[in-house]
Scaffold this active site. Structure first.
Site, PDB file in Angstrom:
ATOM      1  N   TYR A  40      -4.962  27.993  -5.919  1.00  0.00           N
ATOM      2  CA  TYR A  40      -5.076  27.397  -4.592  1.00  0.00           C
ATOM      3  C   TYR A  40      -4.955  25.884  -4.740  1.00  0.00           C
ATOM      4  O   TYR A  40      -4.174  25.398  -5.553  1.00  0.00           O
ATOM      5  CB  TYR A  40      -6.385  27.849  -3.926  1.00  0.00           C
ATOM      6  CG  TYR A  40      -6.403  27.610  -2.439  1.00  0.00           C
ATOM      7  CD1 TYR A  40      -5.391  28.114  -1.619  1.00  0.00           C
ATOM      8  CD2 TYR A  40      -7.420  26.887  -1.850  1.00  0.00           C
ATOM      9  CE1 TYR A  40      -5.391  27.892  -0.252  1.00  0.00           C
ATOM     10  CE2 TYR A  40      -7.440  26.663  -0.482  1.00  0.00           C
ATOM     11  CZ  TYR A  40      -6.421  27.152   0.312  1.00  0.00           C
ATOM     12  OH  TYR A  40      -6.426  26.926   1.663  1.00  0.00           O
ATOM     13  N   LYS A  95       1.721  56.349   3.231  1.00  0.00           N
ATOM     14  CA  LYS A  95       3.093  55.963   2.878  1.00  0.00           C
ATOM     15  C   LYS A  95       3.074  54.817   1.878  1.00  0.00           C
ATOM     16  O   LYS A  95       3.869  54.778   0.928  1.00  0.00           O
ATOM     17  CB  LYS A  95       3.846  55.559   4.151  1.00  0.00           C
ATOM     18  CG  LYS A  95       5.360  55.463   3.988  1.00  0.00           C
ATOM     19  CD  LYS A  95       5.959  56.814   3.638  1.00  0.00           C
ATOM     20  CE  LYS A  95       7.466  56.819   3.658  1.00  0.00           C
ATOM     21  NZ  LYS A  95       8.060  57.037   4.954  1.00  0.00           N
TER      22      LYS A  95
END
Length: 765
Positions: A40, A95
């Site tokens: 970060y 899925k």
């Protein structure tokens, strides 16, 4: 299982231990402040600036290139219909799971709360910069056609509505091969379609590209034949509407070469089937019940070539054969779309793969002696490990050839190696194992069935078709637990201590005593021991009243091994019993031996353990690559522990030169091909991927597998008993339900193998 019990199990699966089926996992180090400052602020600013200079750098510095969105608005979920965006989320997560386990693709599932086509499209376009591809799912027709068409046109990443194109691609591959077997040409056939939804229309479109003439297609919906004068038809349906008077499905099928069913069960009657042309091709893909039952169709016509959507029949048209690998290939070349050329490449790759020699691993998984291209094998099996290296490269190449690939592949061999590496992080071997067990289920004694978890495992084994449980324990308690679980199917229950088992128990005791009377066992002792469930269970297997035995959940390993060894003993010609654990690591299955029996094996013992483990590895359809591990490398220590490993390897090299085995070798060198090649290029393991480790003693093997299991949550199957005369396997104390189910599957496969060996011996003699 009754409906309420099945409902409860499904809800628990999705709710526990953590709600949902997917999670985000960091791919970079984050242990130190330095790591976090790179992940970060301030370090993250550098890739941001690079992407700002050139937007294509987003693929270099972020996960976009391997990230697909599975997107739905919940308007056509499975067979449940329009149930809403939130209610579709479990399906979308499912899925996502398939994308990950079959092709290594990361997925965010996104459920959009609108039925408005423009709003839906605008939402997808606004979030598209996050993703490398878009998989549309469970969106009702005709809106799905417009949504897909516009997103394909307006986005520069691959977009596909799998509900439409998945079935079309897989069944097209099946059609190519079926036509060849029927000695027919696509342009000559008459085709009848039952169903006019998105999947049926997509199939028809792709079949036309294969050569089927639109004027030879008769398409029916629930109201009858699609005709030009029907104002209710959509634009897509009008393409296949006939300018004729309506006829019945039975009339249309007279002389038809192909029946494509994407409608509802039991619509196609034997009479209709008999009216079709010679060598009829029937794709009856309604689920769970095909348009005609497979057995009925086979009994009606011997010349039929048939495919269904079901896994319990030959030629399953399963979308998982397509979408993971199509997106894999599209992502890997940064395709701007999935075009017809790419779909057709997938079709032809799948069709061609069915004609190639099938790996033994696949034959084993499906209980086949040898799968061969023919009427019962016109498309590959979902467990075929070659799918990713066949379909994905074909799609990638088609993207390049058709000019939609922004990052062409330069080295195809290197690319295939990368694809193979993606297969190592899931539990395919567990699925292969259970699938193989289902091909020929056996009777399995669960010796501790009055424990809730053991009974639950037995219930799953029965309901999944893995085996036929025989339950031992307190009958009253077992019946109470069965009721609690909703385990309604009647199965044999025996309590060795009850009066009703007196006759069997005395018979077993007499037989046992005769084998041990010269080894300090009296008849009274034998009668006493037969009241114990492990002795009783072992005699059931010995006497052919059961095929396999699993036990050990509630007792320590040594206390369970003792009666098993006394009653079952070693297989003919075997002088040593050992165990191996199959660990589901992120590099693929790893076999570790000996994890439970031999505290300090000699060099002779180690050689035998290696040979038995090699045989077990082959039983799972893999070729063993064995590292004989130690704390030293190739003679760097003269310590007796290292020396015995070295002596075992020398014996194996001398008497089994074809076996890929080497050592003594440290574990890091065995598992790191680059290190091994650099330091010890002479090794038989150089350039190989080690999948089996033989340890110098019990403590090192046992500690290693338990560390892997607990620290890294690596799934384990085992300890798998090797060298036993009968299929007997022992759980670890307190094993989980899943581990017990897997061990039961091992026991069934072991029984299958032992029966096969006996038959082979009978043939020889």
């Amino acid at each position: 299982m009754n409906k309420n019990s099945k409902r409860r199990e499904a809800l628990l699966y999705h709710a526990k231990p953590t709600p949902g089926k997917i999670q985000v996992v960091p791919t970079k180090k984050y242990a130190t402040q330095r790591d976090l400052s790179l992940a970060y602020s301030p370090g993250v600013a550098e890739p941001c600036l690079e992407i700002a200079k050139n937007v294509d750098n987003v693929y270099k510095y972020t996960a976009k290139g391997n990230l697909v969105a599975v997107i739905s608005n919940g308007t056509a979920v499975l067979g449940l219909g329009d149930i809403g965006a939130e209610a579709s989320k479990p399906v979308m997560e499912g899925k996502a799971l398939l994308f990950k386990i079959f092709a290594g693709i990361d997925v965010f599932d996104i459920e959009i709360g609108t039925k408005d086509v423009d709003a839906f499209i605008e939402t997808v376009k606004n979030i598209a910069p996050t993703f490398g591809g878009i998989n549309l799912e469970d969106i009702k027709a005709p809106e799905s056609f417009e949504i897909e068409r516009r997103l394909v046109e307006e986005l520069n990443i691959p977009v596909m509505h799998d509900d439409q194109h998945g079935t079309a691609i897989i069944s097209s591959a099946a059609l190519l091969n079926a036509l060849e077997l029927a000695n027919k040409k696509a342009e000559d056939i008459k085709m009848v379609v039952s169903g006019a939804g998105s999947a049926a229309l997509a199939c028809a479109d792709l079949y036309v590209l294969l050569g089927v003439k639109p004027e030879n297609i008769y398409m029916f919906n629930s109201k009858g034949l699609l005709t030009k004068d029907n104002p209710a038809l959509s634009k897509m349906q009008l393409k296949y509407a006939r300018d004729v008077k309506s006829i019945s499905l039975e009339e249309a099928l007279v002389g038809a070469d192909l029946f494509l069913g994407l409608s509802s069960g039991n619509l196609l009657t034997p009479k209709m089937l008999l009216g079709m042309a010679d060598n009829p091709i029937v794709f009856a893909m309604a689920n769970p019940d095909p348009e005609i039952a497979y057995e009925l169709a086979m009994d009606t016509r011997k010349d039929i070539i048939m495919a269904t959507g079901r896994s319990d029949h030959p030629n399953q048209v399963n979308n998982v054969l397509g979408f993971p690998y199509i997106f894999r290939g599209a992502l890997d070349v940064r395709a701007t779309k999935i075009n017809e050329a790419m779909k057709m490449a997938a079709v032809r790759a799948l069709a061609a793969l069915a004609k190639e020699s099938v790996p033994e691993q696949v034959n084993i998984a499906y209980g086949e002696t040898k799968l061969v291209f023919g009427r019962e094998y016109i498309i590959p099996k979902p467990f075929d490990p070659r799918l990713i290296t066949t379909v994905a490269p074909a799609v990638a190449k088609a993207a390049m050839d058709s000019g939609v690939a922004l990052n062409p592949i330069q080295d195809w061999e290197e690319y295939k190696e990368e694809l193979l590496e993606r297969l190592g992080s899931d539990n395919k071997m567990v699925r292969l194992l259970t699938n193989r067990a289902k091909t020929d289920p056996k009777r399995i004694v669960f010796a501790e069935a009055d424990h809730l978890d053991v009974l639950k495992a037995a219930q799953i084994v029965l309901e999944e078709g893995i085996g036929f449980p025989i339950l031992l324990g307190n009958k009253e308690l077992i019946l109470e637990l069965k009721e609690e679980l909703g385990f309604e199917t009647e199965v044999p229950i025996y309590d060795p201590k009850t009066k009703e088992e007196d006759q069997r128990r005395l018979r077993y005791a007499e037989l046992y005593w005769k084998t041990r009377q010269r080894r300090g066992i009296s008849l009274l002792d034998a009668q006493k021991w037969m009241r114990e469930r492990n002795y009783f269970a072992a005699m059931m297997v010995n006497e052919g009243e059961a095929d396999a035995l699993v036990t050990g959940f509630s007792r320590s390993y040594p206390s369970v091994v003792k009666p098993i060894m006394q009653l079952i003993g070693k297989a003919p010609g075997i002088s040593l019993i050992a165990t191996t654990n199959m660990m589901m690591t992120n590099r693929g299955p790893m076999f570790l031996s000996d994890t439970a029996i031999n505290p300090n094996p000699s060099s002779d013992d180690l050689a035998k353990i290696a040979l038995m483990t090699a045989k077990t590895v082959r039983m799972f359809g893999m070729e063993p690559v064995i590292g004989m591990v130690s704390f030293s490398n190739f003679g760097s220590s003269s310590d007796t522990s290292a020396s015995k490993v070295r002596e075992a390897v020398a014996y194996l090299h001398n008497y089994y030169p074809d076996l890929i085995v080497d050592g003594e070798i440290q574990a890091d060198f065995a598992l790191n091909p680059e290190m091994l090649q650099a330091k010890f290029p002479f090794s038989k393991l150089a350039g190989k991927k080690v999948n089996t480790l033989i340890f110098p003693n019990l403590e090192s093997a046992n500690i290693t597998y338990k560390l892997l299991k607990e620290l890294y949550k690596v799934d384990s199957i085992g300890p798998i008993m090797m060298g036993m005369g009968k299929p007997v396997h022992i759980f670890q104390l307190g094993a989980s339900v899943e581990e017990m189910v897997n061990m039961a599957a091992v026991a069934v496969v072991d029984a299958q193998e032992k029966i096969k060996r006996v038959k082979n011996l009978e043939i020889k003699f």
